[in-house]
Design a protein around this motif. Sequence first.
Motif, PDB file in Angstrom:
ATOM      1  N   PRO B 232     -19.141  10.161  -0.394  1.00  0.00           N
ATOM      2  CA  PRO B 232     -17.744  10.169  -0.831  1.00  0.00           C
ATOM      3  C   PRO B 232     -17.173  11.592  -0.889  1.00  0.00           C
ATOM      4  CG  PRO B 232     -19.202   9.732  -2.671  1.00  0.00           C
ATOM      5  CD  PRO B 232     -20.061   9.715  -1.441  1.00  0.00           C
ATOM      6  N   PRO B 233     -15.909  11.747  -0.535  1.00  0.00           N
ATOM      7  CA  PRO B 233     -15.280  13.073  -0.574  1.00  0.00           C
ATOM      8  C   PRO B 233     -15.068  13.541  -2.007  1.00  0.00           C
ATOM      9  CG  PRO B 233     -13.671  11.384   0.016  1.00  0.00           C
ATOM     10  CD  PRO B 233     -15.007  10.695  -0.048  1.00  0.00           C
ATOM     11  N   ALA B 234     -15.084  14.867  -2.154  1.00  0.00           N
ATOM     12  CA  ALA B 234     -14.752  15.455  -3.453  1.00  0.00           C
ATOM     13  C   ALA B 234     -13.269  15.836  -3.419  1.00  0.00           C
ATOM     14  CB  ALA B 234     -15.610  16.689  -3.695  1.00  0.00           C
ATOM     15  N   ASP B 237     -11.273  17.761  -0.500  1.00  0.00           N
ATOM     16  CA  ASP B 237     -11.823  17.558   0.849  1.00  0.00           C
ATOM     17  C   ASP B 237     -10.745  17.011   1.777  1.00  0.00           C
ATOM     18  OD1 ASP B 237     -14.240  18.464   0.083  1.00  0.00           O
ATOM     19  OD2 ASP B 237     -15.279  16.524   0.106  1.00  0.00           O
ATOM     20  N   LYS B 238     -10.892  17.362   3.028  1.00  0.00           N
ATOM     21  CA  LYS B 238      -9.907  16.934   4.028  1.00  0.00           C
ATOM     22  C   LYS B 238     -10.547  15.938   5.002  1.00  0.00           C
ATOM     23  CE  LYS B 238      -6.669  20.280   3.258  1.00  0.00           C
ATOM     24  NZ  LYS B 238      -6.102  20.030   1.918  1.00  0.00           N
ATOM     25  N   THR B 243      -5.706  15.909   6.724  1.00  0.00           N
ATOM     26  CA  THR B 243      -5.028  15.261   5.600  1.00  0.00           C
ATOM     27  C   THR B 243      -5.981  15.143   4.409  1.00  0.00           C
ATOM     28  OG1 THR B 243      -5.632  13.111   6.500  1.00  0.00           O
ATOM     29  CG2 THR B 243      -3.445  13.951   7.066  1.00  0.00           C
ATOM     30  N   ASP B 244      -5.395  14.910   3.226  1.00  0.00           N
ATOM     31  CA  ASP B 244      -6.176  14.791   1.997  1.00  0.00           C
ATOM     32  C   ASP B 244      -7.121  13.587   2.094  1.00  0.00           C
ATOM     33  OD1 ASP B 244      -7.183  14.499  -0.534  1.00  0.00           O
ATOM     34  OD2 ASP B 244      -5.234  14.462  -1.556  1.00  0.00           O
ATOM     35  N   ALA B 245      -8.413  13.843   1.936  1.00  0.00           N
ATOM     36  CA  ALA B 245      -9.414  12.780   2.106  1.00  0.00           C
ATOM     37  C   ALA B 245      -9.299  11.694   1.044  1.00  0.00           C
ATOM     38  CB  ALA B 245     -10.813  13.382   2.085  1.00  0.00           C
ATOM     39  N   LEU B 246      -8.686  12.027  -0.090  1.00  0.00           N
ATOM     40  CA  LEU B 246      -8.599  11.042  -1.179  1.00  0.00           C
ATOM     41  C   LEU B 246      -7.304  10.239  -1.139  1.00  0.00           C
ATOM     42  CD1 LEU B 246     -10.141  13.231  -4.027  1.00  0.00           C
ATOM     43  CD2 LEU B 246     -11.166  11.226  -2.938  1.00  0.00           C
ATOM     44  N   ALA B 247      -6.356  10.706  -0.308  1.00  0.00           N
ATOM     45  CA  ALA B 247      -5.078   9.990  -0.233  1.00  0.00           C
ATOM     46  C   ALA B 247      -5.287   8.640   0.449  1.00  0.00           C
ATOM     47  CB  ALA B 247      -4.053  10.815   0.539  1.00  0.00           C
ATOM     48  N   GLY B 248      -4.887   7.571  -0.240  1.00  0.00           N
ATOM     49  CA  GLY B 248      -5.003   6.233   0.353  1.00  0.00           C
ATOM     50  C   GLY B 248      -6.436   5.746   0.469  1.00  0.00           C
ATOM     51  N   TRP B 249      -7.337   6.388  -0.236  1.00  0.00           N
ATOM     52  CA  TRP B 249      -8.739   5.963  -0.171  1.00  0.00           C
ATOM     53  C   TRP B 249      -9.306   5.872  -1.576  1.00  0.00           C
ATOM     54  CZ3 TRP B 249     -13.354   7.984  -1.956  1.00  0.00           C
ATOM     55  CH2 TRP B 249     -14.528   7.361  -1.484  1.00  0.00           C
ATOM     56  N   ALA B 250     -10.120   4.873  -1.817  1.00  0.00           N
ATOM     57  CA  ALA B 250     -10.866   4.788  -3.077  1.00  0.00           C
ATOM     58  C   ALA B 250     -12.226   4.224  -2.752  1.00  0.00           C
ATOM     59  CB  ALA B 250     -10.127   3.876  -4.060  1.00  0.00           C
ATOM     60  N   GLY B 301     -15.989  13.803  21.574  1.00  0.00           N
ATOM     61  CA  GLY B 301     -16.103  13.442  20.162  1.00  0.00           C
ATOM     62  C   GLY B 301     -17.171  14.209  19.412  1.00  0.00           C
ATOM     63  N   LYS B 302     -18.387  14.093  19.895  1.00  0.00           N
ATOM     64  CA  LYS B 302     -19.514  14.603  19.118  1.00  0.00           C
ATOM     65  C   LYS B 302     -19.518  16.123  19.029  1.00  0.00           C
ATOM     66  CE  LYS B 302     -20.799  10.248  19.482  1.00  0.00           C
ATOM     67  NZ  LYS B 302     -19.993   9.228  20.191  1.00  0.00           N
ATOM     68  N   ILE B 303     -19.150  16.773  20.111  1.00  0.00           N
ATOM     69  CA  ILE B 303     -19.298  18.225  20.158  1.00  0.00           C
ATOM     70  C   ILE B 303     -18.424  18.904  19.096  1.00  0.00           C
ATOM     71  CG2 ILE B 303     -17.486  18.883  21.826  1.00  0.00           C
ATOM     72  CD1 ILE B 303     -21.148  19.983  22.053  1.00  0.00           C
ATOM     73  N   GLU B 304     -17.338  18.240  18.692  1.00  0.00           N
ATOM     74  CA  GLU B 304     -16.463  18.843  17.700  1.00  0.00           C
ATOM     75  C   GLU B 304     -16.795  18.398  16.280  1.00  0.00           C
ATOM     76  OE1 GLU B 304     -12.431  18.327  18.932  1.00  0.00           O
ATOM     77  OE2 GLU B 304     -12.751  19.456  20.784  1.00  0.00           O
ATOM     78  N   GLY B 305     -17.758  17.492  16.153  1.00  0.00           N
ATOM     79  CA  GLY B 305     -18.194  17.099  14.812  1.00  0.00           C
ATOM     80  C   GLY B 305     -17.226  16.178  14.089  1.00  0.00           C
ATOM     81  N   GLU B 306     -16.390  15.474  14.853  1.00  0.00           N
ATOM     82  CA  GLU B 306     -15.421  14.587  14.206  1.00  0.00           C
ATOM     83  C   GLU B 306     -15.921  13.155  14.095  1.00  0.00           C
ATOM     84  OE1 GLU B 306     -11.678  14.936  16.153  1.00  0.00           O
ATOM     85  OE2 GLU B 306     -11.504  17.064  15.710  1.00  0.00           O
ATOM     86  N   GLU B 307     -17.059  12.859  14.725  1.00  0.00           N
ATOM     87  CA  GLU B 307     -17.528  11.471  14.741  1.00  0.00           C
ATOM     88  C   GLU B 307     -18.060  11.073  13.364  1.00  0.00           C
ATOM     89  OE1 GLU B 307     -17.402   9.364  17.316  1.00  0.00           O
ATOM     90  OE2 GLU B 307     -18.606   7.711  16.531  1.00  0.00           O
ATOM     91  N   ASP B 308     -18.974  11.864  12.866  1.00  0.00           N
ATOM     92  CA  ASP B 308     -19.614  11.530  11.583  1.00  0.00           C
ATOM     93  C   ASP B 308     -19.186  12.564  10.554  1.00  0.00           C
ATOM     94  OD1 ASP B 308     -21.119   9.285  12.651  1.00  0.00           O
ATOM     95  OD2 ASP B 308     -22.244  10.800  13.755  1.00  0.00           O
ATOM     96  N   TRP B 309     -17.910  12.498  10.242  1.00  0.00           N
ATOM     97  CA  TRP B 309     -17.240  13.531   9.454  1.00  0.00           C
ATOM     98  C   TRP B 309     -17.849  13.728   8.078  1.00  0.00           C
ATOM     99  CZ3 TRP B 309     -14.249  17.338  10.749  1.00  0.00           C
ATOM    100  CH2 TRP B 309     -13.453  17.966   9.795  1.00  0.00           C
ATOM    101  N   TRP B 310     -18.328  12.609   7.461  1.00  0.00           N
ATOM    102  CA  TRP B 310     -18.855  12.696   6.081  1.00  0.00           C
ATOM    103  C   TRP B 310     -20.369  12.841   6.043  1.00  0.00           C
ATOM    104  CZ3 TRP B 310     -15.116  14.166   3.291  1.00  0.00           C
ATOM    105  CH2 TRP B 310     -13.822  13.734   3.590  1.00  0.00           C
ATOM    106  N   SER B 311     -21.063  12.240   7.008  1.00  0.00           N
ATOM    107  CA  SER B 311     -22.530  12.304   6.972  1.00  0.00           C
ATOM    108  C   SER B 311     -23.079  13.500   7.747  1.00  0.00           C
ATOM    109  CB  SER B 311     -23.122  11.027   7.581  1.00  0.00           C
ATOM    110  OG  SER B 311     -22.789  10.943   8.962  1.00  0.00           O
TER     111      SER B 311
END
Lengths: 424, 409
Positions: B232-234, B237-238, B243-250, B301-311
């Motif tokens: 989970p984002p702190a 976190d973006k 964008t704000d990782a917590l906006a619209g997410w719980a 996708g993978k080379i920029e690290g956007e695929e598994d953004w949280w893990s």
Amino acid sequence: MTSDESGRSLSRRGLIGLAGAGAAGLALGGAGGAVIAANVAGAAASNGVGTVHAFHGEHQAGISTPAQDRLHFAVFDVDSTASRDDLIQLLKDWTAAAARMTAGEEVGGGADGSPLAPPDDTGEALGLPASALTLTFGFGPALFETADGDDRFGLADRRPPELTALPRFRGDALVEQLTGGDLCIQACADDPQVAVHAIRNLSRIAFGTASLRWSQLGFGRTSSTSTSQATPRNLFGFKDGTANVKAEEQKALDEQVWVGAEQGPTWMVGGSYLVARKIRMVIESWDRTRLEEQERVIGRSKGEGAPLSGGTEFTEPDFHTTGATDAPLIDRDAHVRLAHPDLNDGIRLLRRGYNYVDGNDSLGRLDAGLFFLSYQSSPERFVTVQRSLANDALNEYLKHVGSAVFAIPRGIATGSWIGRELFR
Amino acid sequence: MSARLRPIAAVAAIGVVALALAGCVPNPRATGASTALDVKVADDSCEVSASTAKSGTVTFRIANTGTDVNEFEILADDKLRIVGEKENITPGQTVSYVAQLNPGTYYTACKFQQVGQPVGLASFTVSGEEIESDASEKKQISAAVTNYVAYIKSQVGALVPATKAFTDAYRNGDDATARTLFASTRVAYERIEPTAEAFGDLDPKIDYREVDADAEGLDWTGFHRIEKDLWPPAAGDKNSDGTDALAGWAASTPAERAQFADGLVADVAQLSELVNAKDFTVGIADISNGAIGLLDEVATGKIEGEEDWWSHTDLTDFAANVEGAHVAYGIVRDIAKNKDADGAKLVKTIDARFDDLEAELAKYGSIDGGFTPYDEVTDSQRKELSDAVNALGKPLSQLTHTVLGVKKA
């Protein structure tokens, strides 16, 4: 050297025929007319969209060639997995593609071909004339031996003693990603799309052997390299390169720019050394500076470009005449004084720089400046001039963020490839 | 994202599949020795009477002493590419399977109930001379298609139980276990991603990132939805788009967790159903374009690290994409190699570039042992990886043309 090319199509449009190839080298660049300009000194021609500069010759094109309007400069690192043979093959492939593109032709089999494979040419220059494209290739010190002493390609004992990384200068704020590199290609053209097309396709050819380390787009040449060209202005708004070495000055070129036979080595005879410096300008501060101060800093008037000691643009500056306050009319730390050959053992550099704007920084300031390119028979000549600029009043408005030096091998003979003699 | 595979309805080749002579082209005129071996198949074992053979014709007499349907596979040295297989061996049945094997290292294995991980994986060495096959190119292509379809089924077969174990842990709030299973569960999916993408809405449900689901107005479900619960984002976190990782997410409630877990299991089950449908097959160009497509997945996708953004488990996906590309390439490799001198040269280059890329990846770990988290891989290291991807991508882009050899007039 150009008559054999007269029968070829000179344009991707294939519509420009040549009237009298014997006229090569004369300044006949005109609207819609194609001119093959031989890249031998003293045979400069003005550019035009139809201009084709000969790719083969004694010197590489793109040095004493009349400076085109646009630049795409690219620096490559050779991959850690590439062998000497891979490097040689790349130089052969680059040579073949460059000869075609500078003639206004497509790369390899063109933008057509098998529907099941990507075409050889990326296509964005289709329909565009050669646009005076020149492609100039160079070798950085690291190609011969890395900073760690790694002789990757068996070239360490072939490195010319002149070719070493530049020393640190006052005002350097170098960014590693904009500094050094194994190979360089300077692409200049009168159409930016033609220059970008060239670098893009050469980068693509390099995949698997070399990859882009850094690259720079430039617009608005900041120097004239021919007396047929008007002196352009840099982003400080001042004329730049009034006293530049020009193509018509055969003696100056031989003395100041080309590597001579007595200097050697053989593969460099007729070649030169290129210094590339990315110089960020603190545009906003400069633009708040009063005109009198701007002119004092440069040592020339803003409008005419005449030295503050009097006369017109091409009047030689007089560094001794004093004004009402007994101070010299051209200030002691004015740029024009410190850069002048009189203060630098007679050294003149052939400058070929371009303005650049890379958008803006996070503070809302233009990320802009001068992409300085100079050719000289030894990097030491640049070092001498740059050291005397240590106290340049202009430094307050400058930040050197990128730097590199390259050996520019002699011109390429028909049927040969770039740097061939180096690998013998 | 990548080239889409079109599932081709009932093709002529289906008869070949039904014969289950998958893999090796049966060819009585081929040179080489002739060997016969016994295979004892049980629910939890798979024993071949010898672990070596001479190159040539190898006949496997397979006896299923177990309680349910089984299959026998011969895998290439990457343990992924299927060289040959015999499916639908029922309890009590003994069948023969004939393979033409060239010298090399192979693996034999069985697959209880024809899904999940291989059982009794054992190395199988073939020595001797390269056999001369006079199989026609048409037969080679037919065998390639059969082998690739079998490979897709085997990967989906592994994905189904792995997804169940992963989602069970997540559903039950065992986040520590779920976190350890996240990357490994995705491997089978990433190896065959272009196939899954060919089924319209399945890939968005299974593998969409939050920013893409948002942009397309889709309900955000699947692996990455679960990923954000597990890591989970702190505050501050973006998301990958800034964008704000917590906006619209719980964080998901237990009920929502059950819903996302059930959804993913159902979507993977649907994928399994689709690739196991009788009329599922692929075209030969889909296989080589699939290899190119998988590498494009890496490059974009993978080379920029956007695929598994949280893990930050991007390198596992990266490696799985590369493995998938390598398998697809391996299946059409000999067809390209046998075309002409240019084809042989292309294959040599691609082989070397795969080696370079895999060596570069190995610096950071392995699929089995785990990889360095991608946020710890520096920009200059990422460029080295990217250079190796570009180096491979260039010759690989010529593969389909070489395999099909279509010249434009």
